[in-house]
Design a protein around this motif. Sequence first.
Motif, PDB file in Angstrom:
ATOM      1  N   GLY A 163       0.764  -1.237   0.000  1.00  0.00           N
ATOM      2  CA  GLY A 163       0.000   0.000   0.000  1.00  0.00           C
ATOM      3  C   GLY A 163       0.792   1.282   0.000  1.00  0.00           C
ATOM      4  O   GLY A 163       0.201   2.364   0.032  1.00  0.00           O
ATOM      5  N   GLY A 181     -10.640   6.565  -2.578  1.00  0.00           N
ATOM      6  CA  GLY A 181      -9.359   7.247  -2.415  1.00  0.00           C
ATOM      7  C   GLY A 181      -9.449   8.685  -2.856  1.00  0.00           C
ATOM      8  O   GLY A 181     -10.435   9.111  -3.476  1.00  0.00           O
ATOM      9  N   ASP A 231     -12.217  11.610   5.641  1.00  0.00           N
ATOM     10  CA  ASP A 231     -11.995  10.177   5.812  1.00  0.00           C
ATOM     11  C   ASP A 231     -11.685   9.470   4.500  1.00  0.00           C
ATOM     12  O   ASP A 231     -11.586   8.239   4.473  1.00  0.00           O
ATOM     13  CB  ASP A 231     -13.232   9.533   6.453  1.00  0.00           C
ATOM     14  CG  ASP A 231     -13.500  10.067   7.854  1.00  0.00           C
ATOM     15  OD1 ASP A 231     -12.520  10.394   8.543  1.00  0.00           O
ATOM     16  OD2 ASP A 231     -14.681  10.165   8.249  1.00  0.00           O
ATOM     17  N   SER A 233      -9.953   7.564   1.778  1.00  0.00           N
ATOM     18  CA  SER A 233      -8.781   6.710   1.947  1.00  0.00           C
ATOM     19  C   SER A 233      -8.716   5.692   0.799  1.00  0.00           C
ATOM     20  O   SER A 233      -9.757   5.192   0.366  1.00  0.00           O
ATOM     21  CB  SER A 233      -8.871   5.988   3.289  1.00  0.00           C
ATOM     22  OG  SER A 233      -7.740   5.209   3.539  1.00  0.00           O
ATOM     23  N   PRO A 234      -7.506   5.444   0.284  1.00  0.00           N
ATOM     24  CA  PRO A 234      -6.220   5.993   0.692  1.00  0.00           C
ATOM     25  C   PRO A 234      -5.979   7.388   0.111  1.00  0.00           C
ATOM     26  O   PRO A 234      -6.692   7.825  -0.797  1.00  0.00           O
ATOM     27  CB  PRO A 234      -5.221   5.006   0.089  1.00  0.00           C
ATOM     28  CG  PRO A 234      -5.903   4.524  -1.161  1.00  0.00           C
ATOM     29  CD  PRO A 234      -7.363   4.436  -0.796  1.00  0.00           C
ATOM     30  N   ARG A 257      -1.390  10.371   9.514  1.00  0.00           N
ATOM     31  CA  ARG A 257      -2.051   9.584   8.465  1.00  0.00           C
ATOM     32  C   ARG A 257      -1.217   8.336   8.153  1.00  0.00           C
ATOM     33  O   ARG A 257      -0.025   8.427   7.883  1.00  0.00           O
ATOM     34  CB  ARG A 257      -2.238  10.406   7.190  1.00  0.00           C
ATOM     35  CG  ARG A 257      -3.174  11.589   7.282  1.00  0.00           C
ATOM     36  CD  ARG A 257      -4.625  11.226   7.501  1.00  0.00           C
ATOM     37  NE  ARG A 257      -5.257  10.431   6.478  1.00  0.00           N
ATOM     38  CZ  ARG A 257      -6.355  10.798   5.805  1.00  0.00           C
ATOM     39  NH1 ARG A 257      -6.912  11.982   6.017  1.00  0.00           N
ATOM     40  NH2 ARG A 257      -6.910   9.977   4.942  1.00  0.00           N
ATOM     41  N   GLU A 258      -1.860   7.197   8.171  1.00  0.00           N
ATOM     42  CA  GLU A 258      -1.178   5.938   7.872  1.00  0.00           C
ATOM     43  C   GLU A 258      -1.651   5.323   6.563  1.00  0.00           C
ATOM     44  O   GLU A 258      -1.218   4.236   6.199  1.00  0.00           O
ATOM     45  CB  GLU A 258      -1.406   4.944   9.022  1.00  0.00           C
ATOM     46  CG  GLU A 258      -0.752   5.349  10.335  1.00  0.00           C
ATOM     47  CD  GLU A 258       0.769   5.287  10.278  1.00  0.00           C
ATOM     48  OE1 GLU A 258       1.303   4.524   9.435  1.00  0.00           O
ATOM     49  OE2 GLU A 258       1.416   5.993  11.066  1.00  0.00           O
ATOM     50  N   ASP A 259      -2.561   6.004   5.865  1.00  0.00           N
ATOM     51  CA  ASP A 259      -3.153   5.466   4.643  1.00  0.00           C
ATOM     52  C   ASP A 259      -2.628   6.191   3.408  1.00  0.00           C
ATOM     53  O   ASP A 259      -3.363   6.486   2.473  1.00  0.00           O
ATOM     54  CB  ASP A 259      -4.675   5.574   4.708  1.00  0.00           C
ATOM     55  CG  ASP A 259      -5.154   7.017   4.896  1.00  0.00           C
ATOM     56  OD1 ASP A 259      -4.353   7.861   5.347  1.00  0.00           O
ATOM     57  OD2 ASP A 259      -6.332   7.302   4.601  1.00  0.00           O
ATOM     58  N   SER A 261      -0.096   6.758   0.111  1.00  0.00           N
ATOM     59  CA  SER A 261       0.609   6.060  -0.953  1.00  0.00           C
ATOM     60  C   SER A 261       1.194   7.089  -1.910  1.00  0.00           C
ATOM     61  O   SER A 261       0.685   8.204  -2.032  1.00  0.00           O
ATOM     62  CB  SER A 261      -0.364   5.137  -1.700  1.00  0.00           C
ATOM     63  OG  SER A 261       0.274   4.487  -2.781  1.00  0.00           O
TER      64      SER A 261
END
Length: 282
Positions: A163, A181, A231, A233-234, A257-259, A261
């Motif tokens: 990801g 996304g 919200d 995502s990603p 943020r961890e989502d 790419s």
Amino acid sequence: MTTLLPGPLVDDVWLSTHLDDPRLAVLDATALLPSPRHDGDHRSASGRAGWAERHVPGSRHADLTGDLSDPGAPYHFAVPAPDALAAALARLGVGEGSEVVVYDTGGGIWAARLWWMLRAISVPAAVLDGGLAAWEAAGRPVAAGDRGPGPAAVPLTPLPRPGLWSDIEEVAAISRGERPGVLVCALPSGGYAGSVPSRYSRRGHIPGSVSLPGRGLPAAELQETVRELGDASPVVLYCGGGISAAGAALALTLLGREDVSVYDGSLEEWSKDPERPLELGG
């Protein structure tokens, strides 16, 4: 085994304290990418000569224009395959058990790019906040000279994290609203709008994307932009060649943020295909 690094960012005090730790490798990721004089004007070069003139003691130069890019890709700065990246890192002394601090002299985006590449194969890494300028401003010592390659390390086993990279078809699907996304363009505002020359054949931004410059954005404005993403995502970041996008990726990571790419091919790959749409305007 606990990591040596405190997080994605370290300051000059931390680095000075840990500079002699045998687990730590320090890499200068500076590359040279002049502003385009006209559309299609893509010039880039290694920053090795500048590193040889002034660098953090014990550091090595990591060449994002050469050893640390994929020469077979149809665009510049392409991330190498994991095993090729591990082999290139070993030649820089980064192997099993190594942790890495990356810096540059170009505003942080080159360091962020290498940090993202390392993160994507699970190598503990951090960026030196403020780069070489902050190191020197704090009165820290600098070294000069280029003695050639130092001792190599045993290549690490890359552990790719899913990801962290997006390809052109994923980006196209998000742009068309066919998959979830949000697309974020990390170019400066003029590049996003298409009002300034581009290194590529066509100007503009990918339809449906929002603007979030990869460097120079005030913290309050950055936080507001992140809130506006909501919200969705990603969060898929792109720019011209995946460099400024990495700067934005670091900023978003620091904000929790961890989502996130990065679209590696970015506009260099996208603009080559006349069937891929681009929009002008802010």
